[in-house]
Design a protein around this motif. Structure first.
Motif, PDB file in Angstrom:
ATOM      1  N   GLN A  33       1.210  -1.167   0.193  1.00 58.18           N
ATOM      2  CA  GLN A  33      -0.075  -0.154  -0.365  1.00 58.18           C
ATOM      3  C   GLN A  33       0.813   1.335   0.208  1.00 58.18           C
ATOM      4  OE1 GLN A  33      -3.494  -0.279  -0.207  1.00 58.18           O
ATOM      5  NE2 GLN A  33      -2.953  -1.943  -0.877  1.00 58.18           N
ATOM      6  N   ASN A  35       3.181   4.502  -1.159  1.00 58.11           N
ATOM      7  CA  ASN A  35       3.857   5.025  -2.264  1.00 58.11           C
ATOM      8  C   ASN A  35       3.612   3.500  -3.771  1.00 58.11           C
ATOM      9  OD1 ASN A  35       4.306   6.895  -1.331  1.00 58.11           O
ATOM     10  ND2 ASN A  35       6.074   6.271  -0.300  1.00 58.11           N
ATOM     11  N   ALA A  37       2.575   3.920  -6.384  1.00 57.21           N
ATOM     12  CA  ALA A  37       2.190   4.457  -7.913  1.00 57.21           C
ATOM     13  C   ALA A  37       3.297   5.218  -7.766  1.00 57.21           C
ATOM     14  CB  ALA A  37       1.046   4.996  -7.647  1.00 57.21           C
ATOM     15  N   GLN A 119      -4.564   7.794  -8.384  1.00 55.75           N
ATOM     16  CA  GLN A 119      -3.259   6.570  -8.451  1.00 55.75           C
ATOM     17  C   GLN A 119      -3.478   5.920  -6.915  1.00 55.75           C
ATOM     18  OE1 GLN A 119      -3.272   5.106 -11.471  1.00 55.75           O
ATOM     19  NE2 GLN A 119      -4.382   6.561 -11.655  1.00 55.75           N
ATOM     20  N   ASP A 120      -3.306   6.688  -5.864  1.00 54.93           N
ATOM     21  CA  ASP A 120      -3.257   6.500  -4.718  1.00 54.93           C
ATOM     22  C   ASP A 120      -4.145   7.550  -3.978  1.00 54.93           C
ATOM     23  OD1 ASP A 120      -2.382   5.911  -2.091  1.00 54.93           O
ATOM     24  OD2 ASP A 120      -0.155   5.871  -2.530  1.00 54.93           O
ATOM     25  N   ASP A 122      -4.003   8.313  -0.720  1.00 53.09           N
ATOM     26  CA  ASP A 122      -3.733   8.864  -0.151  1.00 53.09           C
ATOM     27  C   ASP A 122      -2.476   9.458   0.204  1.00 53.09           C
ATOM     28  OD1 ASP A 122      -4.887   6.638   1.731  1.00 53.09           O
ATOM     29  OD2 ASP A 122      -2.940   5.006   1.324  1.00 53.09           O
TER      30      ASP A 122
END
Length: 215
Positions: A33, A35, A37, A119-120, A122
């Motif tokens: 999960q 980084n 991307a 893409q993420d 977070d």
């Protein structure tokens, strides 16, 4: 002859020649999960350079095994052809991956938007890690693969536009203009600009807009 046959086979593959998503699934990195991307963008950005090194090493070993001089014109010509074909085929994939990280979506109210990377989720856009990665990776990658590299190739063709039919030049750069008339040798770059323009349009607009996609 081998290089010409190989490149004529792979020239139509374009960005489909290598799938990062499939590679990440095979390596089990799709379950990580943190980084992912960004890691994917790093790998996609440096992958053409990696292939160039591997291709030149294979060509060097092959030439040495055959007793051919690595200082000959044919060796240099084949080496340049490897660089041109790999960069031209994979640069769009690197540009696309970089643009994807710049694509943001508002996950809060319209009056006080908070945009996160599609893409993420977070990664809040243009803050913290996203801002750092944008300055150190994404923007340099876009400049290198989207502007500098095509610009250098285009400059070489324009400078040598009267030598396009000469064997020595065609062996190295014909991949960029073969199939076009001599007066429209630059047309592949027009297509490239159109693709980049579409990627830019989708990167900086609402990714869920069906009307925009249709347009």
């Amino acid at each position: 002859k081998f290089l010409k046959e190989f490149f004529s086979t792979t020239s139509s593959l374009g960005e489909q020649a290598f799938s990062m998503d499939c590679t990440f699934i095979l390596l089990g990195l799709d379950r990580v999960q943190s980084n992912v991307a960004m890691l994917k963008t790093v790998i996609v950005s440096i992958f053409p350079a990696f292939l160039i090194v591997v291709g030149i090493l294979i060509l060097l070993i092959y030439s040495l095994c055959k007793g051919r001089s690595i200082q000959s014109r044919d060796f240099r010509s084949q080496m340049i052809t490897i660089v041109v074909v790999i960069c031209f085929n994979l640069q769009l994939n690197a540009v696309k991956q970089s643009f994807l990280l710049l694509q943001c979506r508002n996950l809060y109210r319209n009056d006080t938007p908070q945009k996160f990377s599609t893409q993420d989720y977070d990664l809040e856009c243009w803050k913290g890690d996203h801002y750092s990665w944008a300055l150190t990776l994404i923007l340099p990658s876009l400049m290198t693969w989207g502007i500098v590299l095509p610009g250098v190739m285009f400059f070489v063709l324009v400078k040598n536009r009267h030598r396009l039919d000469q064997i020595n030049f065609a062996n190295k750069f014909a991949f960029l203009y073969v199939g076009y008339k001599s007066k429209t040798f630059h047309w592949e770059f027009i297509i490239m600009i159109r693709k980049f323009a579409l990627l830019t349009l989708f990167a900086f607009n609402d990714p869920n807009s069906i009307y925009l996609q249709v347009y």
